[in-house]
Design a protein around this motif. Structure first.
Motif, PDB file in Angstrom:
ATOM      1  N   HIS A  32       0.829  -1.204   0.000  1.00  0.00           N
ATOM      2  CA  HIS A  32       0.000   0.000   0.000  1.00  0.00           C
ATOM      3  C   HIS A  32       0.867   1.258   0.000  1.00  0.00           C
ATOM      4  O   HIS A  32       0.569   2.228  -0.720  1.00  0.00           O
ATOM      5  CB  HIS A  32      -0.925   0.002   1.218  1.00  0.00           C
ATOM      6  CG  HIS A  32      -2.176  -0.792   1.034  1.00  0.00           C
ATOM      7  ND1 HIS A  32      -3.176  -0.415   0.148  1.00  0.00           N
ATOM      8  CD2 HIS A  32      -2.601  -1.943   1.610  1.00  0.00           C
ATOM      9  CE1 HIS A  32      -4.168  -1.290   0.194  1.00  0.00           C
ATOM     10  NE2 HIS A  32      -3.843  -2.231   1.060  1.00  0.00           N
ATOM     11  N   ALA A  33       1.939   1.260   0.798  1.00  0.00           N
ATOM     12  CA  ALA A  33       2.819   2.433   0.862  1.00  0.00           C
ATOM     13  C   ALA A  33       3.468   2.702  -0.488  1.00  0.00           C
ATOM     14  O   ALA A  33       3.553   3.857  -0.933  1.00  0.00           O
ATOM     15  CB  ALA A  33       3.883   2.219   1.940  1.00  0.00           C
ATOM     16  N   GLN A  34       3.929   1.629  -1.163  1.00  0.00           N
ATOM     17  CA  GLN A  34       4.572   1.834  -2.451  1.00  0.00           C
ATOM     18  C   GLN A  34       3.569   2.292  -3.503  1.00  0.00           C
ATOM     19  O   GLN A  34       3.893   3.137  -4.351  1.00  0.00           O
ATOM     20  CB  GLN A  34       5.271   0.559  -2.916  1.00  0.00           C
ATOM     21  CG  GLN A  34       6.112   0.798  -4.151  1.00  0.00           C
ATOM     22  CD  GLN A  34       7.134  -0.290  -4.389  1.00  0.00           C
ATOM     23  OE1 GLN A  34       7.219  -0.804  -5.496  1.00  0.00           O
ATOM     24  NE2 GLN A  34       7.909  -0.653  -3.377  1.00  0.00           N
ATOM     25  N   LEU A  35       2.351   1.771  -3.470  1.00  0.00           N
ATOM     26  CA  LEU A  35       1.347   2.185  -4.446  1.00  0.00           C
ATOM     27  C   LEU A  35       0.925   3.637  -4.222  1.00  0.00           C
ATOM     28  O   LEU A  35       0.606   4.355  -5.176  1.00  0.00           O
ATOM     29  CB  LEU A  35       0.131   1.261  -4.389  1.00  0.00           C
ATOM     30  CG  LEU A  35       0.403  -0.197  -4.794  1.00  0.00           C
ATOM     31  CD1 LEU A  35      -0.877  -1.015  -4.741  1.00  0.00           C
ATOM     32  CD2 LEU A  35       1.018  -0.271  -6.194  1.00  0.00           C
ATOM     33  N   ASN A  36       0.920   4.083  -2.975  1.00  0.00           N
ATOM     34  CA  ASN A  36       0.656   5.498  -2.702  1.00  0.00           C
ATOM     35  C   ASN A  36       1.724   6.374  -3.354  1.00  0.00           C
ATOM     36  O   ASN A  36       1.429   7.442  -3.899  1.00  0.00           O
ATOM     37  CB  ASN A  36       0.630   5.757  -1.193  1.00  0.00           C
ATOM     38  CG  ASN A  36      -0.675   5.308  -0.558  1.00  0.00           C
ATOM     39  OD1 ASN A  36      -1.712   5.230  -1.219  1.00  0.00           O
ATOM     40  ND2 ASN A  36      -0.628   4.988   0.727  1.00  0.00           N
ATOM     41  N   LYS A  37       2.967   5.905  -3.299  1.00  0.00           N
ATOM     42  CA  LYS A  37       4.058   6.655  -3.936  1.00  0.00           C
ATOM     43  C   LYS A  37       3.877   6.682  -5.451  1.00  0.00           C
ATOM     44  O   LYS A  37       4.109   7.707  -6.096  1.00  0.00           O
ATOM     45  CB  LYS A  37       5.397   6.016  -3.569  1.00  0.00           C
ATOM     46  CG  LYS A  37       6.594   6.766  -4.114  1.00  0.00           C
ATOM     47  CD  LYS A  37       7.902   6.134  -3.658  1.00  0.00           C
ATOM     48  CE  LYS A  37       9.102   6.886  -4.224  1.00  0.00           C
ATOM     49  NZ  LYS A  37      10.384   6.268  -3.788  1.00  0.00           N
ATOM     50  N   VAL A  38       3.442   5.546  -6.016  1.00  0.00           N
ATOM     51  CA  VAL A  38       3.189   5.487  -7.465  1.00  0.00           C
ATOM     52  C   VAL A  38       2.132   6.508  -7.849  1.00  0.00           C
ATOM     53  O   VAL A  38       2.249   7.205  -8.864  1.00  0.00           O
ATOM     54  CB  VAL A  38       2.759   4.069  -7.885  1.00  0.00           C
ATOM     55  CG1 VAL A  38       2.316   4.057  -9.350  1.00  0.00           C
ATOM     56  CG2 VAL A  38       3.899   3.077  -7.679  1.00  0.00           C
ATOM     57  N   ARG A  39       1.087   6.616  -7.039  1.00  0.00           N
ATOM     58  CA  ARG A  39       0.014   7.581  -7.326  1.00  0.00           C
ATOM     59  C   ARG A  39       0.546   9.013  -7.292  1.00  0.00           C
ATOM     60  O   ARG A  39       0.125   9.857  -8.079  1.00  0.00           O
ATOM     61  CB  ARG A  39      -1.116   7.421  -6.312  1.00  0.00           C
ATOM     62  CG  ARG A  39      -1.857   6.092  -6.404  1.00  0.00           C
ATOM     63  CD  ARG A  39      -3.029   6.027  -5.427  1.00  0.00           C
ATOM     64  NE  ARG A  39      -3.560   4.679  -5.370  1.00  0.00           N
ATOM     65  CZ  ARG A  39      -3.332   3.813  -4.388  1.00  0.00           C
ATOM     66  NH1 ARG A  39      -2.597   4.191  -3.342  1.00  0.00           N
ATOM     67  NH2 ARG A  39      -3.840   2.606  -4.425  1.00  0.00           N
ATOM     68  N   MET A  40       1.468   9.273  -6.377  1.00  0.00           N
ATOM     69  CA  MET A  40       1.997  10.642  -6.233  1.00  0.00           C
ATOM     70  C   MET A  40       2.948  11.018  -7.363  1.00  0.00           C
ATOM     71  O   MET A  40       2.859  12.115  -7.910  1.00  0.00           O
ATOM     72  CB  MET A  40       2.706  10.781  -4.880  1.00  0.00           C
ATOM     73  CG  MET A  40       1.764  10.840  -3.692  1.00  0.00           C
ATOM     74  SD  MET A  40       2.631  11.255  -2.138  1.00  0.00           S
ATOM     75  CE  MET A  40       3.643   9.800  -1.912  1.00  0.00           C
TER      76      MET A  40
END
Length: 279
Positions: free
Chosen positions: A193-201
């Motif tokens: 989840h943390a890495q996917l949040n970074k992808v979104r940003m």
């Protein structure tokens, strides 16, 4: 001959020929079921036994399915897996049109970088690689066209999962789990989840030996005119080269994603074919 009602009856030999044709159709569907369930573990000989036919007939049916793209051979192990034609069939003609429209951008990306370039979509909760373009005289590397699965371990998959939101990602984890392909694979939900949040940003996904050793990838989303993520485009390289090429690869992939998105700009939104399995 005709019956009293004037309708033409079918002789016993005709019934037999029709029955044989229907058996072949049933066997085709049975092959698809078996390949979907455990195809990579099944040889042609085992499939022939499962569907109740001889090896020659089984090879003929397998050849037809491979030619049409509904299944494909696994390079190692001798089994089969579902091919790229099925996602397109499930999603309808617009998805095929999507691939046709972005293909020039994928080809140009491979040519410009002399690296393997990929396009992918999300189908049934998993990434499906729909295009692989290789530089001339380059050996196969990474994943092949038609590959599906391992969304959490591939840059392409991360981009597509990130576009769906946290609830969808939780569903993906419930349905497929977080299989460890290498020691670097993300296997903890919170970390994914943390890495996917970074992808979104940042608008870019990456994997560094998370799916296979000595394989590193960078990917970016492809948008429709309305701003919806329709797919992803990416590049792969080796672990040694990613240290020197990583920043340049990222900007190059982002430009290619923008080019692919432009190719879709005049098209209406493509039907969503990426819902997870129900039930």
């Amino acid at each position: 001959m005709e019956t009293d009602g004037g309708e033409r009856s079918i002789s016993g030999s005709s019934y037999k020929r029709q029955d044989e044709k229907f058996k072949s159709v049933r066997r085709v569907f049975r092959i698809m079921d078996l390949v979907s369930e455990r195809g990579e573990d099944l040889t042609a000989k085992q499939l022939a036994r499962e569907i109740g036919t001889n090896l020659s007939s089984c090879y003929y049916l397998l050849g037809l399915l491979v030619d049409e793209g509904y299944i494909e051979r696994v390079s190692q192990g001798g089994g089969y897996r579902i091919g790229p034609a099925l996602p397109s069939l499930h999603q309808g003609k617009p998805r095929s049109d999507f691939d046709a429209r972005i293909e020039p951008a994928v080809k140009e990306l491979a040519h410009r970088t002399q690296r393997h370039a990929y396009a992918a979509v999300l189908w049934d909760g998993e990434v499906v690689v729909t295009q692989v373009k290789s530089p001339p005289r380059s050996p196969p590397v990474g994943v092949v066209k038609g590959f599906h699965g391992a969304s959490h371990a591939l840059a392409l998959g991360k981009v597509l999962l990130a576009s769906q939101g946290a609830e969808f990602v939780d569903g993906y984890i419930d349905d497929y789990g977080l299989e460890a392909f290498t020691p670097r694979t993300i296997v903890r939900p919170a970390e994914l989840h943390a890495q996917l949040n970074k992808v979104r940003m940042v608008g870019v996904g990456a994997d560094f030996e998370e799916f296979a050793r000595n394989l590193c990838c960078v990917a970016a989303p492809i948008y429709s005119a309305s701003g919806k993520v329709e797919g992803a485009i990416g590049l792969s390289t080796t672990t040694r080269r990613i240290r020197d090429e990583g920043q340049r690869m990222t900007s190059t992939v982002q430009r290619a994603a923008a080019e692919a998105s432009t190719l879709l700009s005049d098209e209406p939104d493509i039907k969503d074919g990426k819902n997870r399995k129900s039930g």
